[in-house]
Design a protein around this motif. Structure first.
Motif, short mmCIF file in Angstrom:
data_model
loop_
_atom_site.label_atom_id
_atom_site.label_comp_id
_atom_site.label_asym_id
_atom_site.label_seq_id
_atom_site.Cartn_x
_atom_site.Cartn_y
_atom_site.Cartn_z
N ASN A 40 4.12 -4.17 -13.60
CA ASN A 40 4.27 -4.59 -12.20
C ASN A 40 2.88 -4.86 -11.64
O ASN A 40 2.12 -3.94 -11.37
CB ASN A 40 4.98 -3.50 -11.41
CG ASN A 40 5.29 -3.90 -10.00
OD1 ASN A 40 4.88 -4.96 -9.52
ND2 ASN A 40 6.04 -3.06 -9.29
N THR A 41 2.54 -6.13 -11.48
CA THR A 41 1.18 -6.53 -11.09
C THR A 41 1.11 -7.08 -9.67
O THR A 41 0.10 -7.67 -9.30
CB THR A 41 0.66 -7.60 -12.06
OG1 THR A 41 1.57 -8.71 -12.07
CG2 THR A 41 0.55 -7.04 -13.47
N LEU A 42 2.15 -6.89 -8.88
CA LEU A 42 2.15 -7.49 -7.55
C LEU A 42 1.08 -6.89 -6.64
O LEU A 42 0.55 -7.58 -5.76
CB LEU A 42 3.53 -7.33 -6.90
CG LEU A 42 3.80 -8.20 -5.69
CD1 LEU A 42 3.81 -9.68 -6.07
CD2 LEU A 42 5.10 -7.81 -5.02
N HIS A 66 9.66 -6.07 -7.54
CA HIS A 66 8.95 -6.66 -8.68
C HIS A 66 9.06 -5.77 -9.92
O HIS A 66 8.96 -6.26 -11.05
CB HIS A 66 7.48 -6.87 -8.31
CG HIS A 66 6.77 -7.84 -9.17
ND1 HIS A 66 6.22 -7.50 -10.40
CD2 HIS A 66 6.50 -9.16 -9.02
CE1 HIS A 66 5.64 -8.55 -10.94
NE2 HIS A 66 5.79 -9.57 -10.13
N ALA A 119 -0.60 -9.34 -18.59
CA ALA A 119 -0.02 -9.59 -17.26
C ALA A 119 -1.10 -9.83 -16.21
O ALA A 119 -0.85 -10.55 -15.23
CB ALA A 119 0.86 -8.41 -16.86
N LEU A 136 -4.01 -13.66 -13.34
CA LEU A 136 -4.28 -13.39 -11.93
C LEU A 136 -5.75 -13.43 -11.58
O LEU A 136 -6.12 -13.18 -10.43
CB LEU A 136 -3.70 -12.01 -11.55
CG LEU A 136 -2.22 -11.80 -11.87
CD1 LEU A 136 -1.76 -10.43 -11.39
CD2 LEU A 136 -1.37 -12.88 -11.25
N TRP A 142 0.39 -15.79 -5.00
CA TRP A 142 0.98 -14.56 -5.53
C TRP A 142 2.13 -14.86 -6.48
O TRP A 142 2.53 -14.00 -7.28
CB TRP A 142 1.48 -13.69 -4.39
CG TRP A 142 2.60 -14.31 -3.60
CD1 TRP A 142 2.50 -15.15 -2.54
CD2 TRP A 142 4.00 -14.12 -3.84
NE1 TRP A 142 3.75 -15.51 -2.10
CE2 TRP A 142 4.70 -14.90 -2.86
CE3 TRP A 142 4.74 -13.40 -4.76
CZ2 TRP A 142 6.08 -14.95 -2.80
CZ3 TRP A 142 6.13 -13.46 -4.70
CH2 TRP A 142 6.78 -14.22 -3.73
N THR A 171 2.46 -14.16 -10.44
CA THR A 171 2.99 -12.94 -11.06
C THR A 171 4.41 -13.13 -11.59
O THR A 171 4.84 -12.39 -12.48
CB THR A 171 2.98 -11.78 -10.05
OG1 THR A 171 3.81 -12.13 -8.93
CG2 THR A 171 1.57 -11.51 -9.56
N PRO A 213 3.76 -16.03 -15.28
CA PRO A 213 2.39 -15.91 -15.79
C PRO A 213 2.05 -16.89 -16.90
O PRO A 213 0.92 -17.36 -16.99
CB PRO A 213 2.34 -14.46 -16.28
CG PRO A 213 3.76 -14.11 -16.59
CD PRO A 213 4.60 -14.87 -15.61
#
Length: 501
Positions: free
Chosen positions: A20-22, A42, A140, A144, A150, A153, A156
């Motif tokens: 989870n990279t939000l 997410h 992941a 970014l 955004w 995410t 990717p």
């Protein structure tokens, strides 16, 4: 060759959906979005993936593996396309669930596809699987870097998704033209065991979502994570002894590998004094090459050594976690090749060695436990971080707390691996009910059944020498003497048989 390329592309693409990279792009979110709620949404990809894996393995009993591979990659492609139009929390949740379902179809389908092929392909699968868990967080985060939207995410690697879908289509064409035998599938008993594995996975998913939504305290999170890991190990104790060793290994790899390297990757980011992602790719590359070589080598040249190689692989992971405590954080990224290599190679050796001693049903069962273990490991690591971050005031205290949480997690993971090694050594030698030799009465029943054709013995009560027939009961029917048993006359070969030979 097509299948090998498909494993190299599709397997990392499926597992990269887990992190989870939000929060990394929180500054780019529109003002009307609830950042905390969107971050929870997410994170739905991992619960969707780990619930799909056992169900997909059961579905492979009826469906063709090539069709499942195409369907999984098509779902990933649809999620990538829909991610560019995400404008609400609902759409984000749908996209992440689709991405998790697609990954949950890809992982067991690739395993089934390589199962009856050359040993090198199964070793390649195990190596790529270990590398994917090792580098999922870095993969992941890589898109970014210097990003302006955004929504990246949610999509990717769109080009890699297209390549994977094209390879799946090519594999489908080759599979149809070659006329291969059907891929192996779990039997009815193994399917019921796979469905049983979905129960703790659903429970862990509910706990994880509740923890993120209700803001639980440190102690409940750590206790529930520990109970989840214990439950997965207890579920892995079902079945034959060699199946237990593999199940324990997969739980340990799932709990330790990805949650550990995810924390190392975040600590080594440039803002915390590390070399950043650019400085991590060299040690990641070294670990990846050595892990794939180890998987292929063990599968081709060290067959039947699961009970010996698996503990050695897990011990290598323990040494890797010890080196994490010694070298992390480090401004020089090259030194991280030591813990990354030990973790990746150790996990690959343990998985490859034990995978060679089980059937496809047990392999899919252990795979289901592995991804449930990943979420349980994330829960436990989150609890440790919450404990270390209590009362943090300054930025330096925040950095020190993150590093301290990583060191504590490495210690906990090391003790967990040692416990799994001991558990596998004890339970791996204890025969299950399926392996226990029959008792004396069962042996007599088997002997009578063999003498009477099996079915007749199952219908009549067991009578041994010296048994008394109750008075008034019908006498047992006996074969009339002198009446020969009809035999099937041997058939002479026909001319057509000679032509076929």
């Amino acid at each position: 060759m097509v299948l090998g390329l498909l494993v190299l592309v599709a397997l990392p693409l499926a597992i990269v959906a887990i992190p989870n990279t939000l929060s990394v792009v929180a500054d780019l979110l529109p003002g009307e979005f609830d950042q905390i709620g969107l971050s929870r949404t997410h994170g739905l990809a991992l619960p969707a993936l780990m619930l799909t894996v056992p169900l997909a393995a059961v579905a492979l009993r009826r469906m063709k593996v090539a069709h499942v591979l195409v369907a999984g990659l098509a779902l990933v492609a649809v999620a990538d396309a829909a991610g560019g139009y995400a404008a609400s929390e609902l759409v984000v949740g749908v996209v992440r669930v689709l991405r998790g379902i697609g990954g949950g179809l890809i992982v067991p389908a690739t395993l089934v596809a390589v199962w009856d092929r050359t040993p090198a392909l199964r070793g390649l699968w195990a190596g790529v699987f270990g590398v994917s868990l090792l580098e999922a967080q870095a993969f992941a985060l890589w898109p970014l870097v210097d990003v302006t939207s955004w929504k990246v995410t949610l999509q990717p690697y769109p080009m890699a998704t297209g390549v994977g879908l094209a390879l799946a289509a090519a594999y489908l064409v080759v599979w149809r033209l070659a006329g291969r035998w059907p891929a192996p599938a779990p039997d009815a008993r193994e399917c019921s065991r796979l469905l049983l594995a979905a129960v703790p996975a659903a429970g862990i998913a509910v706990v994880a979502i509740s923890t993120a939504s209700a803001g639980w305290g440190v102690v409940p999170v750590i206790l529930l994570a520990g109970l989840a890991i214990a439950g997965l190990l207890a579920l892995g104790s079902i079945g034959r002894s060699e199946n237990r060793t593999y199940a324990y290994t997969m739980v340990a790899v799932g709990v330790v590998l990805l949650p550990s390297t995810a924390q190392v990757t975040l600590v080594e980011m440039g803002g915390l004094g590390g070399p950043g992602l650019r400085g991590l790719w060299t040690p990641f590359g070294v670990a990846a090459v050595l892990a794939v070589v180890a998987g292929v080598g063990v599968r081709m040249f060290a067959k039947g050594v699961g009970r010996f190689a698996a503990p050695l692989g897990l011990l290598a992971m323990v040494v890797g976690l010890c080196s994490v405590r010694l070298v992390v954080p480090s401004a020089d990224g090259l030194v991280l090749a030591v813990p990354f290599t030990l973790l990746a190679v150790g996990a690959t050796v343990a998985v490859t060695a034990t995978l060679g001693e089980v059937g496809i049903g047990a392999a899919a069962f252990g795979l289901s436990l592995c991804f449930a273990g990943v979420l349980a490991g994330y829960l436990l690591g989150t609890g440790v971080q919450m404990w270390m971050l209590e009362g943090v005031g300054s930025r330096q205290e925040l950095v020190d707390s993150f590093v301290g949480a990583l060191h504590w997690w490495a210690l906990i993971g090391g003790f967990l691996l040692v416990g799994v090694i001991v558990l596998a050594a004890v339970m791996g030698r204890r025969p299950s009910r399926e392996e226990e030799p029959p008792s004396g009465g069962e042996l007599a029943e088997v002997a009578v059944g063999a003498g009477r054709g099996g079915e007749a013995a199952a219908e009549e009560p067991l009578r041994t020498w010296g048994s008394v027939v109750p008075e008034g009961s019908p006498a047992p029917e006996e074969d009339e003497p002198g009446e020969p048993v009809p035999a099937v006359p041997p058939q002479s070969p026909s001319p057509e048989d000679g032509e076929r030979s």
